[in-house]
Design a protein around this motif. Structure first.
Motif, PDB file in Angstrom:
ATOM      1  N   ALA A   1    -126.000 -37.419 -13.423  1.00 50.77           N
ATOM      2  CA  ALA A   1    -125.336 -38.572 -12.521  1.00 50.77           C
ATOM      3  C   ALA A   1    -124.421 -38.012 -11.800  1.00 50.77           C
ATOM      4  N   ARG A   2    -123.447 -36.871 -12.333  1.00 50.88           N
ATOM      5  CA  ARG A   2    -122.422 -36.636 -11.554  1.00 50.88           C
ATOM      6  C   ARG A   2    -122.899 -35.768 -10.320  1.00 50.88           C
ATOM      7  N   LEU A   3    -124.004 -34.914 -10.617  1.00 51.86           N
ATOM      8  CA  LEU A   3    -124.694 -34.423  -9.275  1.00 51.86           C
ATOM      9  C   LEU A   3    -125.293 -35.333  -8.173  1.00 51.86           C
ATOM     10  N   ALA A   4    -125.788 -36.422  -8.823  1.00 55.66           N
ATOM     11  CA  ALA A   4    -126.226 -37.192  -7.876  1.00 55.66           C
ATOM     12  C   ALA A   4    -125.097 -37.957  -7.063  1.00 55.66           C
ATOM     13  N   VAL A   5    -124.235 -38.185  -7.767  1.00 51.07           N
ATOM     14  CA  VAL A   5    -122.945 -38.667  -6.971  1.00 51.07           C
ATOM     15  C   VAL A   5    -122.479 -37.832  -6.035  1.00 51.07           C
ATOM     16  N   TYR A   6    -122.543 -36.357  -6.395  1.00 50.83           N
ATOM     17  CA  TYR A   6    -122.103 -35.391  -5.526  1.00 50.83           C
ATOM     18  C   TYR A   6    -122.848 -35.177  -4.192  1.00 50.83           C
ATOM     19  N   LEU A   7    -124.356 -35.175  -4.341  1.00 53.35           N
ATOM     20  CA  LEU A   7    -125.087 -35.141  -3.413  1.00 53.35           C
ATOM     21  C   LEU A   7    -124.785 -36.010  -2.275  1.00 53.35           C
ATOM     22  N   ASN A   8    -125.130 -35.627  -1.080  1.00 49.27           N
ATOM     23  CA  ASN A   8    -125.102 -36.679   0.166  1.00 49.27           C
ATOM     24  C   ASN A   8    -126.079 -37.796   0.000  1.00 49.27           C
ATOM     25  N   ASP A   9    -126.107 -38.626   1.025  1.00 53.22           N
ATOM     26  CA  ASP A   9    -126.899 -39.945   1.100  1.00 53.22           C
ATOM     27  C   ASP A   9    -128.393 -39.331   1.201  1.00 53.22           C
ATOM     28  N   ALA A  10    -128.460 -38.340   2.098  1.00 56.61           N
ATOM     29  CA  ALA A  10    -129.771 -37.649   2.607  1.00 56.61           C
ATOM     30  C   ALA A  10    -130.471 -37.107   1.362  1.00 56.61           C
ATOM     31  N   CYS A  11    -129.825 -36.572   0.608  1.00 52.06           N
ATOM     32  CA  CYS A  11    -130.253 -35.671  -0.595  1.00 52.06           C
ATOM     33  C   CYS A  11    -130.243 -36.457  -2.013  1.00 52.06           C
ATOM     34  N   ARG A  12    -129.665 -37.425  -1.892  1.00 52.89           N
ATOM     35  CA  ARG A  12    -129.401 -37.806  -3.414  1.00 52.89           C
ATOM     36  C   ARG A  12    -130.933 -38.692  -3.858  1.00 52.89           C
ATOM     37  N   PRO A  13    -131.812 -39.417  -2.826  1.00 52.22           N
ATOM     38  CA  PRO A  13    -133.115 -40.113  -3.423  1.00 52.22           C
ATOM     39  C   PRO A  13    -133.892 -38.808  -3.910  1.00 52.22           C
ATOM     40  N   SER A  14    -134.127 -37.750  -3.351  1.00 50.89           N
ATOM     41  CA  SER A  14    -135.217 -36.879  -3.670  1.00 50.89           C
ATOM     42  C   SER A  14    -134.588 -36.233  -4.991  1.00 50.89           C
ATOM     43  N   PHE A  15    -133.317 -36.081  -5.101  1.00 50.31           N
ATOM     44  CA  PHE A  15    -132.908 -35.413  -6.463  1.00 50.31           C
ATOM     45  C   PHE A  15    -133.042 -36.308  -7.509  1.00 50.31           C
ATOM     46  N   THR A  16    -132.786 -37.520  -7.089  1.00 47.88           N
ATOM     47  CA  THR A  16    -132.944 -38.519  -8.093  1.00 47.88           C
ATOM     48  C   THR A  16    -134.296 -38.920  -8.695  1.00 47.88           C
ATOM     49  N   ARG A  17    -135.280 -38.726  -7.676  1.00 49.46           N
ATOM     50  CA  ARG A  17    -136.666 -38.891  -8.075  1.00 49.46           C
ATOM     51  C   ARG A  17    -137.143 -37.667  -8.805  1.00 49.46           C
ATOM     52  N   ALA A  18    -136.664 -36.572  -8.473  1.00 44.48           N
ATOM     53  CA  ALA A  18    -137.233 -35.077  -9.136  1.00 44.48           C
ATOM     54  C   ALA A  18    -136.438 -35.186 -10.776  1.00 44.48           C
ATOM     55  N   VAL A  19    -135.519 -35.894 -10.994  1.00 46.70           N
ATOM     56  CA  VAL A  19    -134.751 -35.710 -12.235  1.00 46.70           C
ATOM     57  C   VAL A  19    -135.819 -36.757 -12.935  1.00 46.70           C
ATOM     58  N   PHE A  20    -135.799 -38.093 -12.565  1.00 42.20           N
ATOM     59  CA  PHE A  20    -136.599 -38.975 -13.304  1.00 42.20           C
ATOM     60  C   PHE A  20    -137.873 -38.716 -13.652  1.00 42.20           C
ATOM     61  N   TYR A  21    -138.682 -37.825 -12.538  1.00 42.08           N
ATOM     62  CA  TYR A  21    -140.037 -37.323 -13.025  1.00 42.08           C
ATOM     63  C   TYR A  21    -140.281 -36.328 -14.016  1.00 42.08           C
ATOM     64  N   ALA A  22    -139.098 -35.368 -14.053  1.00 38.09           N
ATOM     65  CA  ALA A  22    -138.842 -34.272 -14.987  1.00 38.09           C
ATOM     66  C   ALA A  22    -138.891 -35.018 -16.298  1.00 38.09           C
ATOM     67  N   GLU A  23    -137.994 -36.052 -16.383  1.00 40.25           N
ATOM     68  CA  GLU A  23    -137.540 -36.674 -17.863  1.00 40.25           C
ATOM     69  C   GLU A  23    -138.798 -37.822 -18.176  1.00 40.25           C
ATOM     70  N   PHE A  24    -139.444 -38.357 -17.308  1.00 41.40           N
ATOM     71  CA  PHE A  24    -140.176 -39.105 -17.955  1.00 41.40           C
ATOM     72  C   PHE A  24    -141.730 -39.169 -17.494  1.00 41.40           C
ATOM     73  N   ALA A  25    -141.886 -38.204 -16.819  1.00 36.89           N
ATOM     74  CA  ALA A  25    -143.373 -37.701 -16.714  1.00 36.89           C
ATOM     75  C   ALA A  25    -143.684 -36.173 -17.029  1.00 36.89           C
ATOM     76  N   GLN A  26    -142.569 -35.490 -17.191  1.00 36.23           N
ATOM     77  CA  GLN A  26    -142.759 -33.959 -17.705  1.00 36.23           C
ATOM     78  C   GLN A  26    -142.199 -33.902 -19.339  1.00 36.23           C
ATOM     79  N   GLY A  27    -141.420 -34.813 -19.537  1.00 33.25           N
ATOM     80  CA  GLY A  27    -140.748 -34.678 -20.952  1.00 33.25           C
ATOM     81  C   GLY A  27    -139.895 -33.683 -21.000  1.00 33.25           C
ATOM     82  N   ARG A  28    -138.994 -33.338 -20.002  1.00 37.64           N
ATOM     83  CA  ARG A  28    -138.304 -32.364 -19.907  1.00 37.64           C
ATOM     84  C   ARG A  28    -136.689 -33.097 -20.251  1.00 37.64           C
TER      85      ARG A  28
END
Length: 204
Positions: free
Chosen positions: A96-123
């Motif tokens: 969440a701290r990383l997502a807040v730091y990233l700018n508006d253009a980067c935040r969505p792709s980072f957010t989706r990647a984190v969610f995918y790693a967590e809930f699709a890949q079990g990381r």
């Protein structure tokens, strides 16, 4: 005609936030609505409600239904089977701290990647190596980004965003708030929230 606006509040420990994050960009484009991605922490809000953990843990039958529901929704969305983090809820503070730091253009792709790693890949998204790999895959220098994300100013931004969510009446994730302050809670209310945001813009 001006575009509508919608604030998307999400928590990295929330599986329904994961589903919303996979859907919101395409749906918002169709609705001509600009989305502000707003990561926040549910822990302090749950604590204020008297919970010490997720309600899905407090009420096992509710939790069991949720995971079955997520399986069905993943199939419907053509996503991989949902993996339950261990432990659940996962610790998404650094993400969440990383997502807040990233700018508006980067935040969505980072957010989706984190969610995918967590809930699709079990990381484990509390693992810095997991986050390093995600950032590297998006072209970011992990050391620089995490150093900035852990500055007090950025930590305060996340605290402020969490307090803002609380003040706006948010009690769960995902939540969507339109320009008139109307609150829509849950992945299944995304379309309704977008419709309302578009209606407000047309009426302006």
């Amino acid at each position: 005609m001006a575009s509508g606006t919608l604030d998307f509040y999400y928590e990295f420990a929330s599986p329904y936030s994961y589903l919303a994050a996979t859907r919101i960009t395409a749906l918002a484009e169709l609705a001509d609505v600009q989305v502000a991605w707003k990561p926040f922490l549910l822990g302090p809000i749950f604590a204020g409600q008297g919970y010490t953990t997720s309600p899905f843990n407090t009420y096992p039958l509710k939790g069991a239904h949720m995971w079955r529901d997520l399986d069905r929704l993943a199939v419907q969305a053509r996503l991989p089977p949902v993996t339950k983090p261990d432990p659940f809820p996962a610790n998404g503070l650094l993400a969440a701290r990383l997502a807040v730091y990233l700018n508006d253009a980067c935040r969505p792709s980072f957010t989706r990647a984190v969610f995918y790693a967590e809930f699709a890949q079990g990381r484990d998204i509390s693992d810095r190596e997991t986050l390093r790999q995600i950032l590297a895959g998006l072209g970011h220098f992990y050391g620089d980004v995490i150093a900035e994300a852990e500055q007090q100013e950025n930590k305060d931004r996340l605290r402020h965003q969490t307090e803002e969510a609380k003040q706006r009446g948010i009690f769960g994730a995902p939540s969507f708030v339109t320009a008139d302050g109307d609150l829509f809670w849950g992945n299944d209310r995304l379309e309704m929230a977008l419709d309302h945001a578009r209606s407000l813009a047309r009426a302006a």
